[in-house]
Write an enzyme that holds these catalytic residues in place. Structure first.
Site, mmCIF file in Angstrom:
data_model
loop_
_atom_site.group_PDB
_atom_site.id
_atom_site.type_symbol
_atom_site.label_atom_id
_atom_site.label_comp_id
_atom_site.label_asym_id
_atom_site.label_seq_id
_atom_site.Cartn_x
_atom_site.Cartn_y
_atom_site.Cartn_z
ATOM 1 N N ASP A 1 0.877 -1.167 0.000
ATOM 2 C CA ASP A 1 0.000 0.000 0.000
ATOM 3 C C ASP A 1 0.913 1.215 0.000
ATOM 4 O O ASP A 1 1.520 1.541 1.020
ATOM 5 C CB ASP A 1 -0.898 -0.039 1.247
ATOM 6 C CG ASP A 1 -1.735 1.234 1.399
ATOM 7 O OD1 ASP A 1 -1.692 2.091 0.495
ATOM 8 O OD2 ASP A 1 -2.430 1.362 2.419
ATOM 9 N N LYS B 1 2.924 11.320 -3.223
ATOM 10 C CA LYS B 1 1.882 10.659 -4.022
ATOM 11 C C LYS B 1 0.963 11.671 -4.692
ATOM 12 O O LYS B 1 0.431 11.415 -5.768
ATOM 13 C CB LYS B 1 1.069 9.747 -3.103
ATOM 14 C CG LYS B 1 0.059 8.867 -3.812
ATOM 15 C CD LYS B 1 -0.592 7.924 -2.813
ATOM 16 C CE LYS B 1 -1.625 7.022 -3.443
ATOM 17 N NZ LYS B 1 -2.220 6.123 -2.423
ATOM 18 N N GLU C 1 -7.433 0.599 -4.331
ATOM 19 C CA GLU C 1 -7.387 0.505 -2.873
ATOM 20 C C GLU C 1 -8.696 0.029 -2.245
ATOM 21 O O GLU C 1 -8.680 -0.887 -1.423
ATOM 22 C CB GLU C 1 -6.933 1.844 -2.284
ATOM 23 C CG GLU C 1 -5.436 2.042 -2.502
ATOM 24 C CD GLU C 1 -4.968 3.475 -2.381
ATOM 25 O OE1 GLU C 1 -5.759 4.334 -1.934
ATOM 26 O OE2 GLU C 1 -3.809 3.761 -2.739
ATOM 27 N N ASP D 1 -13.001 5.299 1.508
ATOM 28 C CA ASP D 1 -11.543 5.283 1.693
ATOM 29 C C ASP D 1 -10.994 6.705 1.618
ATOM 30 O O ASP D 1 -10.809 7.249 0.538
ATOM 31 C CB ASP D 1 -10.922 4.378 0.621
ATOM 32 C CG ASP D 1 -9.398 4.306 0.728
ATOM 33 O OD1 ASP D 1 -8.817 4.997 1.585
ATOM 34 O OD2 ASP D 1 -8.796 3.545 -0.049
#
Lengths: 170, 626
Positions: free
Chosen positions: B28, B90, B190, B212
């Site tokens: 992850d 990211k 994800e 999420d």
């Protein structure tokens, strides 16, 4: 035939899903992740074809159009053809006006309910048209279905916009 | 006697499978934290470091010389050496400068202008780096952690990406893995990975929404779970919305209280760290004060929960609106759901939980640690892909893919929520007599106008035979593979002239860049790894020594003279080993000190619990009165 299902308009949704999952279980690229490249490519192509078949058959309209195409019939209003049924054009106009006049959520919901009822009726008629082998009638019904589904979709979006506006106001 | 093995196609690993010698992990790669996990026999577990830490902060420090630190050690350097440290990289993956957002007009990055457009580059500690290279450092650290724990090379991984990541960001993630020496078995969304972990662990069936909210991205996916099949029905979200934005809102609020000030990059980073601390404190407290220092002048700022919720409320409402969109796309009402699953560290914020519960009309599930669930699901999928499995993941295209047509409009070729893999063709024609070339502009997004969507690639189809306008038939084919990556090709029907592009140019790395970085990383890999492991061991050892010394100051009276002497001796030994270059010796000294302080730690805990209990009682009383 990719999903090995009977060629019929009255296809059971659960049966379609079962056939779809079974086919993907066999061919999904995840099953071939460690196989040599040619096998991976083959799996990718198979899984793509299976997804396409599922998407077409899942929608009643897609299924009807597919059956008509197999029988050599085209649906008017499709590629390059024009719609010349005045009754249909008139009905479409009336639906459109009804939706335009609907100012609040309750009124939009009413249009949605009516559109859904009309869709159910059309689907039933389509079933009997296919049963009777009357492809000409089925093609006309598919065209009506296209119009009403589009309108029902617009009504759905409209309802969501109204709900959002209400949330923002409160 | 030999028995014949009969297998379903694709379910058997290759006979010369590398599984025994090489491990396949789940990763992850998060905005704030990253994790690596491995699964054996359908039971996934997070791989922790020697200190038992599961999270690797997604922070990279480029210290003087060639030293690169990743994780906790880099995060600590963020405050003292801010201009050499990169966090939240990211958010930059596959992005251009127009996607960046600043604080008081200043970004927490030193951006190098890129004339060619495309992905931004960063100036960090005198180097110019692509976000792909920074992400690769994090992946290398995760890989090293996996190799240290498993005792064998880690060469293959399932890496998770936000469902709402576009093609450019997915490609950038794949490139980063390649730089880190990892073969990507699959990019998995994800929320889908989280559902996999939940479904297999809890035996869930029915319709589930996965909410999420991470550090920098937000996804909401609606899945249908039934025996062994995880089918995504619809997905939505925002690739630039997360806990970082909460921090931004808080930092803006604090800075506004000081009046107008100009900040440098380091000050922005520190203000964001402070804001994050405030946000985390207000998860279980009602109020607090924090200090911000800008231009050498420190100011104290008060924040209570009501003000915090006022600041982040609009951001939270954006997540709720996305939930409404997804349910509408799937034509599902909240009452039809069997459950709502919370994923991502930012779902710890009480306002988020409350609003999710209100919207879906039920208490959300968070019985698997929201920080870990995605990595656990990725590990399960890595095992499924390498060793075979009965589960089936069916995911969808998150954002519509289309082409520019006349007047800057978008013609959608693959609508969002179409099951992957998928291939669709659409016919286009020429609009001028004698036109021999056609520009093809591929875009991704839901808006009607080209410029409102992300531009993925442009290419030209040449050699169309001159015809009257509208006579040529150009078939453009869009193919999305199981990783969600797009390839576009175009063919003119009458001549069969074909051209195809892997959609990459606008935001991906050029091949020569990639080759150079790969070469550099091979050359440095071995030294890097040894140096990094030693550095990490030293940092951890120092951290332990500081903690023990602090404990001795406050609770030294819990030890008798002999015990105290043993602890002091272990501390001295540790200090000597840290000064050397032998990692094993450092680890051994850490273990010795831990043993020497075990009884001390237990006694401190007893004392701590007694103090804490009386403290809690008073605290509760105060909150009731307040």
């Amino acid at each position: 035939m990719r999903l090995a299902l009977p060629r019929s308009f009255a296809l059971d949704g659960a049966l379609l899903e079962k056939a779809y999952f079974a086919a993907q279980r066999q061919f999904h690229p995840d099953r071939f992740a460690t196989r040599p490249a040619p096998e991976r490519l083959e799996a990718l192509q198979q899984a793509t074809a299976i997804n396409e078949a599922y998407e077409v058959l899942k929608s009643l309209r897609g299924r009807a159009e597919h059956l008509l195409a197999l029988a050599g019939h085209t649906v008017p209003g499709g590629n390059g053809t024009t719609v010349s049924d005045p009754a249909l054009l008139m009905e479409a106009l009336e639906w459109r006006e009804a939706l335009a006049d609907a100012e609040d959520a309750a009124a939009v919901d009413l249009v949605r309910t009516e559109a859904r009822e009309r869709i159910d009726g059309l689907v039933k008629d389509l079933g009997s048209a296919f049963d009777a082998g009357d492809h000409r009638r089925a093609a006309a019904l598919v065209l009506s279905l296209t119009y009403i589904e589009k309108l029902a979709d617009e009504a759905r979006r409209r309802a969501a916009t109204l709900a959002q506006a209400k949330r923002a106001a409160s | 006697m030999m028995l014949l093995d009969i297998h379903e196609p694709g379910e058997t690993p290759l006979p010369h499978s590398q599984d025994a010698e090489e491990a396949a992990v789940g990763i992850d790669l998060g905005t704030t934290n990253s994790l690596v996990a491995i699964s054996h026999g359908g039971t996934p577990e997070i791989i922790s470091d020697e200190m038992g830490q599961t999270l690797v902060p997604s922070v990279v420090a480029y210290l003087d010389g060639e030293r690169t630190l990743v994780g906790e050690a880099a995060r600590r350097a963020l405050l003292d050496d801010a201009d050499r440290v990169v966090a939240s990289v990211k958010r930059l993956m596959g992005r251009g400068i127009e996607d960046m957002k600043g604080l008081a007009g200043q970004l927490p990055y030193d951006i190098v202008p890129n004339e060619a457009g495309g992905m931004v580059k960063l100036r960090v500690g005198g180097r110019v780096l692509s976000p792909v290279e920074v992400s690769a450092e994090i992946l290398k650290a995760l890989r090293a952690r996996g190799e240290a724990a498993l005792g064998k090379p880690v060469t293959r991984a399932v890496i998770t990406v936000p469902a709402y990541f576009d093609d450019a960001a997915r490609t950038a993630t794949r490139d980063a893995a390649r730089l880190a020496g990892l073969e990507v078995l699959r990019l998995v969304n994800e929320p889908t990975a989280a559902a996999l972990a939940y479904g297999l662990d809890q035996g869930a069936e029915g319709l589930y929404a996965v909410f999420d909210l991470g550090g920098g991205t937000f996804d909401v996916s609606l899945l249908k779970l039934q025996t062994g099949v995880f089918q995504v029905l619809a997905t939505g979200g925002d690739a630039a919305l997360g806990g970082d934005d909460f921090d931004h809102a808080i930092a803006e609020h604090f800075l506004a209280q000081r009046g107008h000030v100009a900040l440098d990059v380091a000050e922005v980073k520190r203000a964001l760290v402070t804001a994050r601390l405030a946000k985390e404190c207000l998860t279980d407290r009602n109020t607090g004060s924090w200090v911000i220092e800008v231009g050498g002048e420190a100011t104290e700022h008060h924040l209570d929960v009501a003000t915090l919720e006022h600041l982040i409320g609009p951001l939270v409402e954006r997540t709720i609106a996305a939930c409404a969109d997804v349910l509408r796309d799937a034509d599902v009402s909240p009452t039809e759901l069997s459950g709502v699953v919370l994923v991502g560290g930012s779902t710890r914020v009480p306002l988020v939980r409350r609003r999710v519960a209100e919207f879906f009309g039920r208490e959300p599930l968070s019985n698997i640690d929201p920080d870990q669930v995605v990595a656990l699901g990725a590990a399960l999928q890595a095992e499924a892909l390498t060793r075979g499995s009965d589960t089936l993941l069916l995911d969808v295209v998150p954002l519509s893919l289309g082409m520019e047509t006349m007047g800057g409009l978008v013609e959608k070729v693959i609508p969002r929520n179409t099951p992957m893999p998928v291939s669709r063709a659409q016919d286009f024609t020429t609009y001028q007599d004698g036109q021999t070339a056609m520009a093809i502009h591929v875009v991704q997004g839901e808006r009607e106008l080209v410029h409102q969507n992300r531009s993925l690639a442009r290419f030209e189809l040449h050699g169309i035979p001159p015809m009257t306008a509208g006579a040529a038939r150009i078939r453009v084919n869009f193919t999305v593979d199981a990783d969600g990556l797009l390839t576009v090709s175009a063919t003119e029907a009458s001549t069969g002239i074909a051209q195809s592009v892997e959609v990459k140019p606008s935001y991906g790395l050029a091949e020569e860049d990639m080759a150079r970085m790969l070469k550099e990383s091979w050359e440095n890999a071995r030294e890097d790894m040894t140096a990094r492991l030693l550095t990490e061991a030293r940092v951890d050892a120092e951290r332990l020594a500081i903690a023990v010394q602090a404990a001795l100051v406050t609770d030294g009276d819990l030890l008798n003279i002999a015990e105290r002497a043993a602890v002091d001796a272990s501390l001295a030994h540790l200090a000597a080993m840290v000064a050397g270059v032998d990692r094993e010796a450092v680890l051994g000294a850490v273990e010795a000190l831990e043993q020497a302080t075990q009884a001390f730690a237990e006694r401190r805990m007893d004392r701590g619990i007694r103090t804490a209990l009386s403290g809690v009682a008073i605290g509760r009383l105060e909150s009731k009165l307040g």
